[in-house]
Structure formats: structure tokens, C-alpha cells
Design an enzyme around this catalytic site. Sequence first.
Site, PDB file in Angstrom:
ATOM      1  N   HIS A  73       0.821  -1.212   0.000  1.00 44.03           N
ATOM      2  CA  HIS A  73       0.000   0.000   0.000  1.00 44.03           C
ATOM      3  C   HIS A  73       0.852   1.259   0.000  1.00 44.03           C
ATOM      4  O   HIS A  73       1.902   1.334   0.621  1.00 44.03           O
ATOM      5  CB  HIS A  73      -1.003  -0.003   1.150  1.00 44.03           C
ATOM      6  CG  HIS A  73      -0.417   0.006   2.535  1.00 44.03           C
ATOM      7  ND1 HIS A  73      -0.170   1.162   3.233  1.00 44.03           N
ATOM      8  CD2 HIS A  73      -0.066  -1.006   3.360  1.00 44.03           C
ATOM      9  CE1 HIS A  73       0.306   0.866   4.436  1.00 44.03           C
ATOM     10  NE2 HIS A  73       0.389  -0.442   4.538  1.00 44.03           N
ATOM     11  N   ASP A 190       6.191   1.623   6.845  1.00 44.18           N
ATOM     12  CA  ASP A 190       4.923   0.941   6.611  1.00 44.18           C
ATOM     13  C   ASP A 190       4.086   1.853   5.722  1.00 44.18           C
ATOM     14  O   ASP A 190       3.548   2.849   6.204  1.00 44.18           O
ATOM     15  CB  ASP A 190       4.247   0.675   7.951  1.00 44.18           C
ATOM     16  CG  ASP A 190       2.824   0.172   7.860  1.00 44.18           C
ATOM     17  OD1 ASP A 190       2.418  -0.258   6.766  1.00 44.18           O
ATOM     18  OD2 ASP A 190       2.113   0.225   8.882  1.00 44.18           O
ATOM     19  N   GLU A 224      -5.137   1.305   2.737  1.00 47.91           N
ATOM     20  CA  GLU A 224      -4.937   0.195   3.671  1.00 47.91           C
ATOM     21  C   GLU A 224      -4.974   0.646   5.125  1.00 47.91           C
ATOM     22  O   GLU A 224      -5.488  -0.071   5.987  1.00 47.91           O
ATOM     23  CB  GLU A 224      -3.611  -0.506   3.361  1.00 47.91           C
ATOM     24  CG  GLU A 224      -3.427  -1.857   4.058  1.00 47.91           C
ATOM     25  CD  GLU A 224      -2.841  -1.739   5.462  1.00 47.91           C
ATOM     26  OE1 GLU A 224      -2.865  -2.744   6.208  1.00 47.91           O
ATOM     27  OE2 GLU A 224      -2.347  -0.634   5.817  1.00 47.91           O
ATOM     28  N   GLU A 225      -4.439   1.832   5.406  1.00 45.67           N
ATOM     29  CA  GLU A 225      -4.359   2.279   6.796  1.00 45.67           C
ATOM     30  C   GLU A 225      -5.735   2.568   7.408  1.00 45.67           C
ATOM     31  O   GLU A 225      -5.851   2.672   8.629  1.00 45.67           O
ATOM     32  CB  GLU A 225      -3.472   3.530   6.901  1.00 45.67           C
ATOM     33  CG  GLU A 225      -1.997   3.289   6.610  1.00 45.67           C
ATOM     34  CD  GLU A 225      -1.295   2.389   7.621  1.00 45.67           C
ATOM     35  OE1 GLU A 225      -1.958   1.951   8.592  1.00 45.67           O
ATOM     36  OE2 GLU A 225      -0.094   2.115   7.431  1.00 45.67           O
ATOM     37  N   ASP A 245       4.126  -6.283   3.688  1.00 46.00           N
ATOM     38  CA  ASP A 245       3.864  -5.220   4.655  1.00 46.00           C
ATOM     39  C   ASP A 245       4.815  -5.404   5.824  1.00 46.00           C
ATOM     40  O   ASP A 245       5.720  -6.234   5.781  1.00 46.00           O
ATOM     41  CB  ASP A 245       2.399  -5.270   5.100  1.00 46.00           C
ATOM     42  CG  ASP A 245       1.831  -3.890   5.422  1.00 46.00           C
ATOM     43  OD1 ASP A 245       2.590  -3.043   5.943  1.00 46.00           O
ATOM     44  OD2 ASP A 245       0.639  -3.670   5.168  1.00 46.00           O
ATOM     45  N   HIS A 325       4.318   1.840  13.383  1.00 47.06           N
ATOM     46  CA  HIS A 325       3.416   2.997  13.485  1.00 47.06           C
ATOM     47  C   HIS A 325       3.979   4.087  14.394  1.00 47.06           C
ATOM     48  O   HIS A 325       3.235   4.946  14.874  1.00 47.06           O
ATOM     49  CB  HIS A 325       2.017   2.572  13.954  1.00 47.06           C
ATOM     50  CG  HIS A 325       1.185   2.001  12.856  1.00 47.06           C
ATOM     51  ND1 HIS A 325      -0.184   1.969  12.895  1.00 47.06           N
ATOM     52  CD2 HIS A 325       1.534   1.449  11.662  1.00 47.06           C
ATOM     53  CE1 HIS A 325      -0.649   1.423  11.777  1.00 47.06           C
ATOM     54  NE2 HIS A 325       0.381   1.090  11.024  1.00 47.06           N
TER      55      HIS A 325
END
Length: 385
Positions: A73, A190, A224-225, A245, A325
Amino acid sequence: MQEEIAIDPEYLKSRLRELLAIPSPTGFTDEAVRYIARELERLGLEIVLTRRGAIRARRAGGVARPARAIVSHVDTLGAQVKCLKDNGRLELVSIGHWSARFAEGARVSIFSGKGIYRGTILPIKASGHTFNDEVDSQPTGWSHAELRVDALARNRHDLGQLGIDVGDIVAVDPQPEFLDNGFIVSRHLDDKAGVAVMLAALEAMTRAKIETPVDTYWLFTIGEEVGVGASAVLVPEIASLVAIDNGTTAPGQNSQEFGVTLAMADQTGPFDYHLSKKLYDLCGQHGITVQKDVFRYYRSDAASAVEAGHDVRTALLTFGVDASHGYERIHLHALISLARLTIHYVASDVQIERDAEDVSGLRGFTHQRTRTAQRSLTLNEPDTP
């Protein structure tokens, strides 16, 4: 295909560095999509974009079905303006799920109707000279943080004059560092590192003229997030979907910053038994370091595809990320390992030929080695992996 696949580390790092320089929080991905699409065309792939910008690139193989797909993504975490505050600062809400603890101190860009402003996300009580120990004792959370705009903004009216409004996108600076020992430290690894892995695999395949037994689709999603992911980018020819990922290198996890981490399950349940086994076996056959992990608080593009009704086999390949994250760290070794495995996978023979059809009879259907299945084999039923 040659046994040793030469992944170009400089190409991989260059693409990652350039991707990190393009702000792309969910909902603000157009320029990153343009960058990736241009590179895919340069590598000779046929590309189409969905209405909102998810990329589907096809690399022709021997036959059209059962096609394979690799997905990562483009979108990252970020924030939006929730409220213009009376003190001239901005209340924020997060884009994606991440802690305000990691936002405090971040330098950002605010994309307003009148231009781009710079700023800093701060706790509401930011000055120790004013608040003393309250700086340490105040709660953490998005309602306890605010964005200080680097412009004349003394009050709500000033913010309005600047053109800043509710809903404006806020992109967080990645602040990347590429160290000589192979470690890469940055926000938004990410999943821009996953995108770079896919591009590096394609570059190596193009350079080595590697052919595949079936068509392969290289998918890049834009939501995606926030859980949308690969819900609307697949085509019926695709029978298997491998997501690339981040994994989580943290206490209680088996992920590593080196080699491939193969996820066996996430919060949506187990990944496909046969596809995961194939990927694990390919690592052993080609000397690729691999470990398995299970993620309890995690979902990926693969989950969104299945939840959208696509009857595809799914698997998840990850590069181990420390502080996912947050301010993340990975190692180049993992990215190169993933690129190598991706090529070995798409170049490998199709084992489950039945997957070429959406539906078919029992003949050619897979086995899992239970006692019942073992007894069926002794009765001369067709054996497949």
C-alpha cells in the site's frame, strides 16, 4: 531461472528514499501514485488505475490463469484538522491508527486551500518553564495535543485568513536515515518499504529477463491504513494474493529485522495453508532466512480483499519493523530477502491447477494431511499439494 537473484540494493534504497519524500497519508496519495505508475511503465508493465488511484499493473506470463498478485500500500499514517482553536492552534484527528505519543514533536506540513504551511505537533502543555512537572504528568492522546502553525496565527480568525480549515490534511515528516550498517530509520516505512521491495523485484526480473508461468499482477492500494486496502483492485483472473507489509519486532513476537517474516495469521484469522507453506518451502529451497509469526492486532490488504468477497488464497510476507506505526526501524537485509522470495514465488510452477477456475468439482482439490485425507490417498484419489 538462475538460482541467485541479484537484487540491486542501490535501486531499492533510491526508490524508498524518493517515496518517503512524497507525502501520502490516506486520502492524499495522488502524487505517490503518479511516481509509482511512471516507474512501472518504465519497467515495461501494463498499468491501469482505479477511479481513486489504486494501481493494477500486469506482467504477462505463460498463461492468463491462475494469475498471481503481489500487493503493498502507498498510503501512510497522518492527521486531519479537527478544529481551529481559539489560541490559533489546530486540534487534530489521526488518519489511521497510531498513538499521539509518537506525534508529539513531529514536524508536519498542512495542506490548506491557500497553500502549504509548516508546523509542529505539540502536547498542550509543552513548556516546562511554564507548567513544570505537569509537562510529564499530562495525559497522552489526540485530544491532549495540538498543531502549532509556523505562520502568524494568534487566534481562530488568523487561521481562517491563512486558508486553513477543518478537514485539511496534515502529513508528518518521515525524517529518514539510511545507515551504512544497513539499518533504515524513518516514519512511514509501513508500507513504502513494501512498495520499494516490489519495485526492486520487478527491476531485477526485467534486468534478468525472468519469465513467469502465469500472469502476475502488481497491485498498489491507497487506503490500507483505514481498512479499505485491496477491496476494489483485483480481477477475476487472480487466484492468489501475497501482501508485503511490516511485521512487528516486539516482545512476544517472532518477527526479526533480518530475513523474511512469514505471517501465519492476523486478527482476521489464518492465512491460506497451501500458499503459506509454498512460500516457506521456497525460502528453504533458495537459502532465504525465514521465521514465522502471528499478529493479534493487525490486518493487511489481504484481509480487505477477502472481506470484499474475493475468493483468493492469501498470504502475508513482512519485513520486521521495530516501533511499528511510530519512528520505525528496519534492515536492508529483510527488504532484499523479500524481493528475492517474491521473484522465486512468481517464477515458480503452479501447483494447484484447479485454481484456474472460479469453481470446479472435487477433482484436483487440495489435501491437508489429516487421518481422513491420508485414508483418501490410499483409495487412489487424485493427490495435490
